[in-house]
Enzyme design. Structure first.
Site, mmCIF file in Angstrom:
data_model
loop_
_atom_site.group_PDB
_atom_site.id
_atom_site.type_symbol
_atom_site.label_atom_id
_atom_site.label_comp_id
_atom_site.label_asym_id
_atom_site.label_seq_id
_atom_site.Cartn_x
_atom_site.Cartn_y
_atom_site.Cartn_z
ATOM 1 N N PRO A 271 -0.879 3.635 2.827
ATOM 2 C CA PRO A 271 -0.606 4.241 1.510
ATOM 3 C C PRO A 271 -0.232 3.144 0.517
ATOM 4 O O PRO A 271 0.835 2.549 0.625
ATOM 5 C CB PRO A 271 0.564 5.187 1.784
ATOM 6 C CG PRO A 271 1.195 4.676 3.046
ATOM 7 C CD PRO A 271 0.140 3.978 3.836
ATOM 8 N N CYS A 356 9.643 0.748 1.995
ATOM 9 C CA CYS A 356 9.422 0.262 0.627
ATOM 10 C C CYS A 356 10.493 -0.771 0.260
ATOM 11 O O CYS A 356 11.686 -0.498 0.343
ATOM 12 C CB CYS A 356 9.465 1.416 -0.369
ATOM 13 S SG CYS A 356 9.148 0.912 -2.076
ATOM 14 N N LYS A 395 7.101 5.150 8.408
ATOM 15 C CA LYS A 395 6.685 3.760 8.216
ATOM 16 C C LYS A 395 7.933 2.915 7.980
ATOM 17 O O LYS A 395 8.744 3.217 7.107
ATOM 18 C CB LYS A 395 5.734 3.623 7.022
ATOM 19 C CG LYS A 395 5.143 2.218 6.871
ATOM 20 C CD LYS A 395 4.044 2.186 5.810
ATOM 21 C CE LYS A 395 3.310 0.849 5.815
ATOM 22 N NZ LYS A 395 4.091 -0.265 5.303
#
Length: 610
Positions: A271, A356, A395
């Protein structure tokens, strides 16, 4: 001219006959550039995307200057640019019989002739939407309108094509207007989430009560312990009869079974924020990507019904194994969003972004911040699992700090929480892209994750890289920057070969992307320029690709900076340029000239090579 032996460390080795100097390279490109582009250069075209004129610096802990790396932090935040002074009212564009919804308050034009007098010139004679589907919904506002408008400025249709596409929808997961209204007015109900949050609060109370009772019991029974107290039914006195409620008490079994997805041995397109849009995913699907995932979506924006955030959840029919990635830092909002999506969109899995690295997300506790907030992380995973009918994936990175890996401690816990797949980027938050991915550590973590599949991610740029990755214990491979630099990488991996792709073939890929972009964002002026902007963002990565036939040593490594070189034809050289002006020239070949007030500055700098 530098020879291959003289090139500094971290620079790709290119055959000597193709090497050149910066001056000769730009002189060559200028010689083939259209005259108007040479006489009137764009304001951004003289600034190299990878080498800013003023290097950004910061002070480290010792007070010394330290170069900043990563994203283009000096990039100004701009609102979306408008390229039309006067726009035609949607009621006129769609040729509705009813009056305009806004009536006298409408700020758009209602006179087609007046609009046509100010409309920019068409960009071509063929409209991709009309030739593909038999009708273009943008009518006279389409920048290819001459292909489907009559002399009376009426929108034409191809009845045969329209019948063929009748009832078919190429894109799913659109935001329903009634749902958007309920979200904005906070009228949407989340019964599954409310039930879960009650169990969490009861669980906390039970734990506190258990701790108090245990403490009191230990004080009052300290003297009796030496005498060996009798236990009811011969029970072990070490076993406590009162304690915190179990996982089974907190999370009730769901009446329906979760959908099963076989993730193993698949190629997963990561992504990718900004560049991982639907048109780009369609390109990667064509080249062999097995799993695709939407761009990171903020749960707070989704719960508020923001159209721009819901657009990140759209799914094309070609995406047969598709998931969405959510970012958030609180159990209540993450669980509500999971329940909302479970009821309203079509996905095969939902992914939690706990990797992130950007400050905006990390500082509020999301992204990588979740890896250090295990209590909240557990509540988020268990809560989302309780309301989802599809697998929940996560993730992560190796950790937050550069030399302090924590993923190996977290993975055994995530298995208990009910995660269906773990994807691991082999770098910490602090490293970003300045170091090579740690595949040895990924291998170690994959063994800890079993039987839960673990996918490895980091530095996959060729089929050799993929083969080395598969020699570890990973269940599959995720590709991120490698797909941005060469989307045909999926084909190379599946066919175990290097593809010396020509500049013409690469231009055809860009042409397909622009067609998909016009279909996704629109073929009117706003849609064309939005397509152009995303094309330019992608070109900031594509320019890093070095053709196989020019390399002294195959394959190209992802962190090797390409020196100045001449391609085998003009287009190959143009595609190697890292100047914004040359990217704009490529976009003009596909989408016509840029508007006078057009400006572009890439989000990413190509400064993460060494």
């Amino acid at each position: 001219m530098e020879s291959a032996a003289e090139l500094e460390r971290g620079t790709a080795a290119i055959k000597e006959q193709f090497l050149t100097t910066k001056e000769k390279f730009h002189e060559f490109l200028a010689s083939g550039r259209p005259r108007q582009s040479r006489d009137e250069p764009d304001g951004d075209s003289e600034e190299p995307a990878a080498e800013p004129e003023q290097k950004r610096v910061r002070l480290d802990s010792d007070g010394d200057k330290k170069k900043m790396r990563g994203q283009n932090k000096s990039r100004p935040h701009k609102k979306p640019q408008s390229y039309e002074d006067k726009r035609l009212c949607p009621s006129i564009v769609q040729e509705r019989d009813s009056k305009c919804f806004y009536g006298d308050k409408c700020r758009f034009l209602h006179d087609v002739s007046e609009y046509m007098s100010t409309k920019a010139a068409d960009l071509g004679d063929q409209c991709y939407l009309f030739s593909s589907f038999g009708r273009c919904q943008y009518g006279v506002t389409c920048r290819f309108a001459k292909a489907h408008t009559s002399p009376e400025l009426k929108n034409l249709t191809d009845e045969d094509l329209c019948r063929r596409w009748a009832g078919q929808h190429t894109v799913r997961n659109l935001l329903d207007k009634e749902l958007q209204r309920r979200l904005r007015k906070k009228q949407e109900r989340f019964p599954g989430t409310e039930a879960y949050l009650k169990t969490v609060s009861r669980g906390k109370k039970a734990e506190l009560k258990s701790a108090d009772e245990s403490h009191a019991e230990s004080r009052s029974g300290a003297g009796d312990a030496a005498n060996g107290p009798e236990t009811k039914d011969g029970a072990d006195p070490a076993v406590k009869t009162v304690g915190p409620i179990t996982d089974a008490d907190i999370i009730k079994l769901r009446p329906c079974e979760k959908k099963q997805v076989d993730f193993r041995d698949k190629l997963y397109l990561a992504p990718l924020t900004t560049c991982g849009n639907l048109p780009f995913r369609r390109v990667c699907k064509r080249f062999g990507a097995d799993i695709t995932c939407g761009e990171m979506a903020m749960v707070t924006n989704l719960l508020q019904g923001q159209s721009s955030e819901w657009a990140l959840l759209k799914r094309h029919t070609s995406e047969d194994l598709f998931g969405v990635q959510l970012e958030g830092c609180f159990p209540d909002t993450m669980t509500r969003c999971a329940e909302l999506l479970n009821q309203n969109i079509d996905v095969d899995f939902v992914d939690i972004n706990s990797g992130c690295p950007i400050d905006l997300v990390y500082k509020k506790g999301g992204g990588c911040g979740l890896m250090t907030r295990t209590s909240k992380f557990e509540q988020i995973v268990r809560g989302m699992n309780s309301v989802l009918d599809v697998p929940l994936t996560v993730k992560i990175r190796t950790g937050v700090q550069q030399n302090c890996n924590i993923a190996h401690k977290l993975i055994p816990e995530m298995k208990k929480w009910g995660v269906s797949l773990i994807t691991m980027h082999g770098r910490s938050r602090e490293q970003r892209y300045t170091k090579s991915a740690d595949w040895e550590y990924i291998d170690t973590c994959s063994k800890l994750a079993a039987p839960v599949p673990l996918f490895g991610n980091g530095d996959i740029m060729s089929y050799e890289d993929a083969m080395k990755a598969r020699e570890t214990g990973v269940s599959g491979i995720m590709v991120a920057r490698g797909a941005l630099i060469k989307p045909w990488l999926f084909t190379e991996i599946k066919e175990n070969r290097h593809w010396d792709i020509s500049s013409g073939e690469r231009l055809d890929i860009l042409r397909d992307f622009t067609n998909y972009g016009l279909e996704h964002w629109g073929s009117d002026t706003q849609g064309v320029e939005k397509t152009r902007t995303f094309l330019l963002e992608w070109l900031s990565f594509l320019c890093r690709y070095i053709p196989v036939g020019l390399l002294e040593r195959v394959p190209q490594k992802i962190n090797e900076r390409p020196p100045f070189y001449m391609g085998r034809d003009y287009m190959e050289s143009l595609m190697a340029s890292q100047h914004v002006g040359d990217w704009i020239q490529i976009s003009e070949m596909l989408l016509g000239p840029v508007p006078k007030n057009f400006s572009f500055l890439p989000k990413h700098k190509a400064n993460a090579y060494k």
